[in-house]
Every structure is written in structure tokens, then in C-alpha cells.
Design a protein around this motif. Structure first.
Motif: not given
Lengths: 547, 163
Positions: B90-93, B95-97, B100, B130, B134-136, B148-149
Motif C-alpha cells: 500500500e505504498s504510494a506507487p 496506492h496511486v494505481r 486500496k 514496498c 512498482c512498474g507493475v 502485479g497490474n
């Protein structure tokens, strides 16, 4: 050596493996064999190519044709059309977001055109599990040159002259660090490779180690020679299973070839490397906390001075360098300081590896000259924001870095310019956000991270990160008043100055940068009890109750 | 020592022999504690109190210090967890995608909140800092495997692979 007319490179980095690269590679090997092409065509697993968003990627040499988002179902067509008939599979070529014509080869892509690959020179080109492929790219020649034709002082002078600065985020001059460690008195000296990459948004070290582990080992051995250390540790995150596996293999291969171990290149210089795995603590990326952890303790930072170059690991003089810094060493020794200084900016020569994440078209790994602007990275290389949404801000340097708005997109990316803009270059993480995100909600996410990762040793950080989180949380709930922001500001002022290590010192920075550039959004939450993007559900619920 | 509230099961003789082997293997290297704890965690999937007592004696390190170290790091467990551990970032990158929504989908599918085990003992759901993919984003890790994704609708299919 066997000769093949075509080499088919399949990315085997973690990001592509999440998209099924293994099945794609197996299908390729089978199909090539079924078509009886296995004596003419070789399938090679490589490290990350960088274009993670388009994975799994396949590159076919000698043409250099790039196929994107491949699936098992595409394999028969690739083999038949491309490898057998020599025609392109048009539908799998990369399409630029704005261009109309598909792009055939990687270097033509906007994504790659602006890139300069020094650190990532072999990533996606060689099989990281075969040392001969690294050797064929000139690998370990720099070590040979250093050990047989240069004195340790000459090695240090070259690195100093190249103005190489630490790529872990602090930007300390690497040559100077080596010189301090060399001159320090100690019964034994150490090199530590810092691969405890915990900054959210950063995954460059993982992909460097997955894609080209020998480049880091070579850099460490050269560092050892310069400093007078005969032993090195690589401290790597426990979560990085593939990097650990490839690094282990690389160490074994290097030992077998006499590139690590006793009397390397007959020079009388001994050097060996051992891997130590971390166990899930962000603070261990801080150098003295890392030493504590490596020695078997809680990863809590030490008071400095003494600095690591005087009393580091096991109390001995230690040079601790980031993975990316180490991967820069061999090219500088081979090609010289002048060449390196011709890249990047006057104060920070060379390149920087960035990881692009968030609402950006091309998520992934890039390497560009220092000093490139944020705008060029986001729009020329990254392809702009996803789904055509409006850009809101970019956070540079990971969660401990600042958030920059549209107006600052032309800031050159290096240590000094980003610091002047109230942010940081940090580890090279770049998080892009579009305007659907609430700035206060994102600030809360930053605050929670530090509250969780504070090691608890010093009071300003332990208490400060918790209070910071509580205050921002209050704003998202509509419970804040006119005293909240002055309180956050006072707390931040205290935290910039008093914690023991950069974790606590930088924790308020991302939040203060959002306050600086997006104050109106905070005010809407506080004064009007309204979340402009509708993200903060608690505030809406509260307003309804009040009605 | 508050290693666990309920007394862990007594380790078998062969398990204790394993513990001793692990200690012997790392005893002479500098800074042996983390490598020993990693090996124990790999062997038992948590750090049994009895094993830590043996480590304290074998490495001549106070048990209190070992507890301090073991409880400091998130990858070490002091109690047995469920068969599969889900670590959601649930780190920022992430979170943004949309992390939650993915975490909510996990909670709904498993019928637990973050930090809890499913009643059948098959899954533990945890939040993680993290995990470096974070790329996915958004991404989760189940045991050693990364996914991921993610979107919320992918959650049931991923969980089904572990049934």
C-alpha cells in the motif's frame, strides 16, 4: 563456439515474469525445435529491457526487431513469419502513442532514443546467467586494467576526476569516499554493496542485479583494490529472490574463473564477496543501520561521526556504495574520466537510472543523462499520462522526495537542481499522478509509510512520524481546524533538524511539498470540509451526518 | 519472554537437530544472527521459541537481544502464520494505481481484515511496505510469488490458484 543466424532475446526480469514470460520462452523453444530451427536460432533469456509496460518483450537479432506484449498464442506466428519467412509480424510491433507507423526496432522508439545506457549497458542484451556473455561485452577488462596497470591511488584519482557521485540518493563523491576509507587506519577494510532498495517506487537495483550482476561484482572488486579491502558484502532485500539467485550464481562463476578470490589476475590482490539478505526494514538502507543489521542486530542507525569510512562494518573502515554507483565503476575505468564527464551536467556527470511509475504510459526502467528535464522524461520517454488524463504532479526521489507541480516540469534532474526545487533526486524513483488523485490522501499515504518504517530509536522520528500521520489523517476526515497546518509546519521544522538519520529528517519533506504547491486543496478539506476529488470518503460521510 | 501468547508446539527431535545444524553452519561467520534466523524461518515458516532458546545458547547471544532482533524485521514471524501469507503493498506507487480497491477485494474474498488469518488457516493477509515491483503496480506477494497490474476482479482467480 556454435554459430546461430538469429538470436531471440526474451526478457526474464521480474516485471515481465509477472506477465507470463516463462510460458512465452518455453513456447518459443518448443516451436523453434518443432520447426527444426534449433541449430540456427538461439533463444536467450535476458535481464530487464526497461519497457516493462509492454512486456513480455522479445527482441530478435541481428535485425533488432522488437515485439511487445507477446503471448504464447503469438509464438507460432513469430516463428513462422519472422524466423522462417523473414517478414515482420506487424501487429506485434510497438506503436508510439502519437505516431501512426509502427516502430520496428528498439533504438527507433522514443522510449529509447533519449536514453544513454552506461549502467544498463548489458541489461536486456546478455543472458545474465552466462558469465561468458558478460566477458564478451568487455566484462572484467576494467578490473584487469586496474589491477595490472594502475595503482590504487590512480584508480581513486580516476573516479574522483570523473566526479562520480553516489547514486543511492545522497550524492556523495564516490572517489572521496574511497580515499577516506583508503587513508583510514584499520586492521581490515570492507566494501559493502547497498542493495537494500526499499524506497517505494524504486526498483532499479533489483533490475540491475537481475540483468547484469557481474557489473556490480566488478565494480566492488575495483573498489576493494582502491580502498585496500579484501572482502565485500552485498546486503540485499530478502524480497528480491531472483536478484539473489542470479547474484549467487555470478559470484560462483567469478570465483571459478579467478575473477574473485585469491591473487586476481596474478596481481597479488585478494577479494571475495558474500551476500547477506535483509529481512524487511526500510531503515536498513541507511548505511549505519545496514551495518547494525549485517552484524546481527536491530537495524537502528548509529550516531555519526564516526563515519563509515573510519569505523563502519565491524568497526572497520568501510566504503558502502549503492548498486548503481558500483555498476558505473567499470565503464569509467575502461573509458576514462573525460568520457564520463562528457555525459550529464558539470556538477553531476554521468547518467541516472530512473524508474517510472504511477499514471504514466510507459512504466519501467530508463537511463538518461543527468540534467534532463522532468518534462522530457515524462512526455518524450514516458509517453505522458495514462488515458489522456491531466497531469497533476510528479514525485521525484521516492516517498521521501517532494512533489512537483506542472509549473516545475522544466527543472533539470540532478541532485542540486531538484534540492533547490524543494525535492530530491534520491534513488531515481519517479511517481506520476494525474488530477483524479487527492493530494491530502496521497500525503496521508506518505505519512503512514514513515510512521510504519520509523525504527523507534530516536524520539523526534518515532513520535514525529506518528503525529504527522495523525494530523494529516485528521484533515482527510474533516476533523482539522485552522490550527492543524501551523502544527504540521512546526513539527516539520523540528523534524528537519533533530532525528538521527535521514529517515526522520526527510519524512516531512513530501508532505510539506504538497502543502507548498497544493495549499488550496488542503484549505478545501479544512475550511469547507470538502474533498475536491471526492477521494476522502470520511469527510463526505461527516458532512452528511452534520446535514 | 513474550515470544508467543500460546505455547508453541514442542519441536520434534529431528527438528531440533535441524536447528543445531543451522547454528553450526553459521556459527563461525561474522554476524551470524540474521543468517541463522533466515534459515530457521525457511525451515519452520516462523521462529519457534524453543529454537530461539537454542540459538541463544549456541551463539552465546542473550535471548532478549534475539527477541529484539526477531521482532524488528517484518519478514520474521514469531507465531505460525496461515499456510499462505499474502503481503499487499500500500505504498504510494501502488496506492496511486488502485491498491486500496485490490486490498478491499482481498478482504472480501477471504472474509478477513488486514492482519488476520482466515478461519481455515489457509491465508494470512498482511500489509507490506514496498515490495519493489512498482512498474507493475498495484502488486501483492503471496509467499514468494509476485502478482502485479492487479484489478479487484482478478483477486478471486489468483486466490483460486492456491486452493
Amino acid at each position: 563456439m556454435e554459430f546461430y543466424r538469429s538470436h531471440v532475446l526474451v526478457c526474464a526480469g521480474t516485471n515481465c515474469s509477472l506477465k507470463g514470460n516463462r510460458a512465452v520462452r518455453e513456447a518459443l523453444v518448443q516451436e523453434v525445435a518443432r520447426r527444426k530451427l534449433d541449430r540456427e536460432v538461439k533463444v536467450v533469456e535476458t535481464g530487464c529491457f526497461g519497457l516493462c509496460e509492454q512486456g513480455p518483450t522479445i527482441v530478435i537479432y541481428p535485425e533488432g526487431v522488437l515485439y511487445c506484449q507477446t503471448t504464447v498464442a503469438d509464438i507460432p506466428e513469430i516463428v513462422e513469419t519472422h524466423l522462417l519467412k523473414g517478414r515482420l509480424v506487424q501487429r506485434l510491433l510497438y506503436k508510439e502513442p502519437v505516431a501512426t507507423k509502427p516502430v520496428q526496432t528498439a533504438p527507433e522508439l522514443d522510449y529509447f532514443k533519449r536514453q544513454v545506457r552506461v549502467v544498463l549497458r548489458n541489461c536486456g542484451l546478455i543472458n545474465p546467467e552466462v558469465v561468458e556473455e558478460y566477458l564478451a561485452q568487455g566484462g572484467y577488462q576494467a578490473l584487469g586494467k586496474a589491477l595490472t596497470t594502475m595503482s590504487p591511488d590512480e584508480v581513486i584519482a580516476t573516479i574522483k576526476n570523473a566526479k562520480l557521485r553516489g547514486r543511492g540518493g545522497a550524492g556523495f563523491p564516490t572517489g572521496l569516499k574511497w580515499e577516506f576509507a583508503r587513508k583510514a587506519a584499520g586492521s581490515r577494510k570492507y566494501i559493502v554493496g547497498n542493495a537494500d532498495e526499499g524506497e517505494p517506487g524504486t526498483f532499479k537495483d533489483r533490475l540491475i542485479l537481475e540483468g547484469d550482476p557481474h557489473s556490480v561484482l566488478e565494480g566492488m572488486a575495483i573498489a576493494g583494490y582502491a580502498v585496500g579491502a579484501d572482502y565485500g558484502y552485498i546486503y540485499i532485500r530478502g524480497e528480491y529472490t531472483l536478484s539473489i539467485k542470479r547474484l549467487k550464481l555470478a559470484i560462483e562463476q567469478a570465483r571459478k574463473l579467478g575473477l574473485l578470490g585469491r591473487d586476481i589476475f596474478g596481481s597479488g590482490f585478494d577479494f571475495d564477496v558474500e551476500i547477506r539478505t535483509g529481512a524487511g526494514a526500510y531503515v536498513c538502507g541507511e548505511e549505519t543501520a545496514l551495518f547494525e543489521s549485517l552484524e546481527g542486530g536491530r537495524g537502528e542507525p548509529r550516531v555519526k561521526p564516526p563515519y563509515p569510512t573510519d569505523a563502519g562494518l565491524f568497526g572497520q573502515p568501510t566504503s558502502i556504495n549503492n548498486v548503481e554507483t558500483l555498476a558505473n565503476v567499470a565503464p569509467i575505468i575502461s573509458r576514462g574520466a573525460d568520457w564520463f564527464r562528457s555525459l550529464g551536467t558539470e556538477r553531476t556527470p554521468g547518467t541516472k537510472v530512473f524508474t517510472l511509475t504511477g499514471d504514466i504510459v510507459n512504466e519501467g526502467l530508463i537511463e538518461v543523462p543527468m540534467g534532463i528535464t522532468l518534462r522530457e522524461v515524462i512526455y518524450d520517454i514516458g509517453g505522458g499520462t495514462k488515458d489522456g488524463k491531466t497531469f497533476k504532479m510528479a514525485q521525484t526521489g521516492g516517498t521521501s522526495g517532494g512533489c512537483l507541480p506542472q509549473e516545475l516540469l522544466d527543472v533539470p534532474m540532478d541532485y542540486d537542481n531538484l534540492a533547490a526545487a524543494g525535492s530530491a533526486l534520491g534513488s531515481g524513483a519517479l511517481l506520476i499522478m494525474d488530477d483524479t488523485h487527492c493530494i491530502v490522501d496521497v500525503a496521508k499515504c506518505f505519512a503512514r509509510f514513515f510512521e510504519h518504517e520509523s525504527c523507534g530509536k530516536c524520539v523526534p522520528c518515532r513520535e514525529g512520524t506518528m503525529r504527522l500521520y495523525q494530523l494529516v489523517d485528521k484533515i482527510t476526515r474533516g476533523e482539522a481546524d485552522e490550527g492543524t497546518i501551523p502544527l504540521i509546519t512546526a513539527l516539520a521544522e523540528m523534524m528537519y533538524k533533530s532525528p538521527l538519520c535521514p529517515l526522520g529528517q526527510t519524512a516531512p519533506l513530501p508532505i510539506m511539498s504538497t502543502l507548498k504547491y497544493f495549499r488550496d486543496e488542503y484549505d478545501a478539506h479544512i475550511n469547507e470540509k470538502r474533498c475536491p476529488t471526492g477521494t476522502c470518503k470520511a469527510i463526505a460521510a461527516r458532512v452528511q451526518v452534520a446535514d | 519472554m513474550a515470544v508467543a501468547t500460546k505455547k508453541p508446539s514442542v519441536l520434534s527431535k529431528s527438528a531440533l537437530a535441524k536447528v543445531d545444524q543451522i547454528i553450526a553452519r553459521h556459527k563461525d561467520q561474522p554476524g551470524p544472527l540474521l543468517p541463522v534466523l533466515h534459515a530457521l524461518q525457511a525451515e519452520f515458516k516462523y521462529l519457534p521459541e524453543e529454537a530461539l532458546v537454542r540459538v541463544a545458547i549456541g551463539l552465546d547471544i542473550p535471548l532478549s537481544k534475539i527477541y529484539g532482533v526477531a521482532s524488528f524485521y517484518t519478514l520474521f514471524n514469531l507465531r505460525p502464520k496461515a499456510e499462505h501469507v499474502i503481503r499487499a503493498c500500500e505504498s504510494a506507487p501502488c496506492h496511486v494505481r488502485g491498491a486500496k480497491e485490490v486490498i478491499e477485494a482481498l478482504e472480501n474474498a477471504l472474509g478477513v481484515k488486514v492482519g488476520e488469518d482466515t478461519r481455515d488457516g489457509r491465508f494470512t493477509l498482511e500489509l507490506s511496505s514496498c515490495i519493489g515491483v512498482c512498474g507493475v503496480a498495484p502488486a501483492i506477494m503471496i509467499d514468494d510469488e509476485v502478482f502485479g497490474n492487479l484489478t479487484p476482479d482478478m483477486v478471486p482467480g489468483i486466490l483460486a490458484r492456491f486452493n
